[in-house]
Scaffold this motif. Structure first.
Motif, PDB file in Angstrom:
ATOM      1  N   PHE A 102      49.911 -24.577  66.515  1.00 36.25           N
ATOM      2  CA  PHE A 102      49.205 -24.547  67.693  1.00 36.25           C
ATOM      3  C   PHE A 102      48.063 -24.326  67.721  1.00 36.25           C
ATOM      4  N   LYS A 103      47.580 -25.185  68.903  1.00 35.55           N
ATOM      5  CA  LYS A 103      45.686 -24.605  68.843  1.00 35.55           C
ATOM      6  C   LYS A 103      45.701 -22.924  68.834  1.00 35.55           C
ATOM      7  N   THR A 104      45.728 -22.706  70.021  1.00 32.78           N
ATOM      8  CA  THR A 104      45.486 -20.956  70.193  1.00 32.78           C
ATOM      9  C   THR A 104      46.703 -20.196  69.533  1.00 32.78           C
ATOM     10  N   TYR A 105      46.439 -19.164  69.096  1.00 31.66           N
ATOM     11  CA  TYR A 105      46.615 -17.853  68.639  1.00 31.66           C
ATOM     12  C   TYR A 105      48.120 -17.729  70.078  1.00 31.66           C
ATOM     13  N   GLY A 160      50.882 -19.605  70.476  1.00 28.64           N
ATOM     14  CA  GLY A 160      51.564 -19.661  69.322  1.00 28.64           C
ATOM     15  C   GLY A 160      52.720 -18.249  69.497  1.00 28.64           C
ATOM     16  N   LEU A 161      51.778 -17.470  70.441  1.00 30.97           N
ATOM     17  CA  LEU A 161      52.411 -15.691  70.568  1.00 30.97           C
ATOM     18  C   LEU A 161      53.396 -15.971  72.065  1.00 30.97           C
ATOM     19  N   VAL A 162      52.841 -17.124  72.791  1.00 33.88           N
ATOM     20  CA  VAL A 162      54.124 -17.761  73.661  1.00 33.88           C
ATOM     21  C   VAL A 162      54.847 -18.539  73.824  1.00 33.88           C
ATOM     22  N   PHE A 163      54.922 -18.989  72.841  1.00 35.29           N
ATOM     23  CA  PHE A 163      56.514 -20.038  72.220  1.00 35.29           C
ATOM     24  C   PHE A 163      56.906 -18.658  71.619  1.00 35.29           C
ATOM     25  N   ALA A 164      55.949 -17.886  70.732  1.00 34.52           N
ATOM     26  CA  ALA A 164      57.422 -17.430  70.187  1.00 34.52           C
ATOM     27  C   ALA A 164      58.177 -15.845  70.489  1.00 34.52           C
ATOM     28  N   ALA A 202      57.839 -15.543  62.140  1.00 36.52           N
ATOM     29  CA  ALA A 202      56.037 -15.119  61.326  1.00 36.52           C
ATOM     30  C   ALA A 202      55.538 -15.345  63.079  1.00 36.52           C
ATOM     31  N   VAL A 203      54.698 -14.690  63.672  1.00 36.79           N
ATOM     32  CA  VAL A 203      53.464 -15.202  63.738  1.00 36.79           C
ATOM     33  C   VAL A 203      52.295 -15.195  63.328  1.00 36.79           C
ATOM     34  N   GLY A 204      51.267 -16.952  62.852  1.00 31.08           N
ATOM     35  CA  GLY A 204      50.306 -16.027  62.258  1.00 31.08           C
ATOM     36  C   GLY A 204      49.025 -16.851  63.190  1.00 31.08           C
ATOM     37  N   TYR A 205      47.886 -17.464  62.929  1.00 33.20           N
ATOM     38  CA  TYR A 205      47.037 -17.234  63.812  1.00 33.20           C
ATOM     39  C   TYR A 205      46.933 -18.406  64.878  1.00 33.20           C
ATOM     40  N   THR A 206      47.310 -19.387  64.241  1.00 34.47           N
ATOM     41  CA  THR A 206      47.876 -20.139  65.180  1.00 34.47           C
ATOM     42  C   THR A 206      49.139 -21.014  64.867  1.00 34.47           C
ATOM     43  N   LYS A 207      49.766 -20.503  63.887  1.00 34.05           N
ATOM     44  CA  LYS A 207      51.131 -20.912  63.508  1.00 34.05           C
ATOM     45  C   LYS A 207      52.210 -20.514  63.377  1.00 34.05           C
ATOM     46  N   VAL A 208      53.502 -20.479  64.063  1.00 32.64           N
ATOM     47  CA  VAL A 208      54.531 -20.192  63.959  1.00 32.64           C
ATOM     48  C   VAL A 208      55.616 -20.347  62.983  1.00 32.64           C
TER      49      VAL A 208
END
Length: 96
Positions: free
Chosen positions: A36-39, A42-46, A63-69
């Motif tokens: 994702f472009k932003t944290y 990614g959080l909204v997606f999770a 697993a949620v990272g800075y711009t990766k889930v």
């Protein structure tokens, strides 16, 4: 494919993976990494994945990272991959 708690056959799994771009079996789990472009994105997606999973009563590891889930799942009750894993992956792909 009928949703039921049973192991997928090798041919069912291979066929399903052809239809699920980006998904792979890693360490016995159906897994995909999303970027994702932003944290926040990614959080909204999770959270959306969590909502879908709860509706299906099938809960992946997230697993949620800075711009990766990373989403990883299997079916504990059958000790492997089941139609529920394929269904949840398809539902997740539909929200991307």
């Amino acid at each position: 494919m009928k949703l039921e708690y049973r192991l997928l056959t090798n041919s069912e799994l291979e066929s399903s993976l052809r239809d699920l771009a980006g998904w792979a079996v890693e360490n016995g789990m159906l897994t995909r990494r999303f970027e994702f472009k932003t944290y926040k994105d990614g959080l909204v997606f999770a959270v959306a994945v969590g909502y879908l999973a709860d509706k299906l009563d099938h809960h992946p590891d997230l697993a949620v990272g800075y711009t990766k889930v990373t989403v990883a799942m299997n079916t504990h009750s059958v000790k492997g991959l089941s139609p529920y894993d394929i269904e949840l992956a398809s539902c997740i792909d539909a929200i991307i």
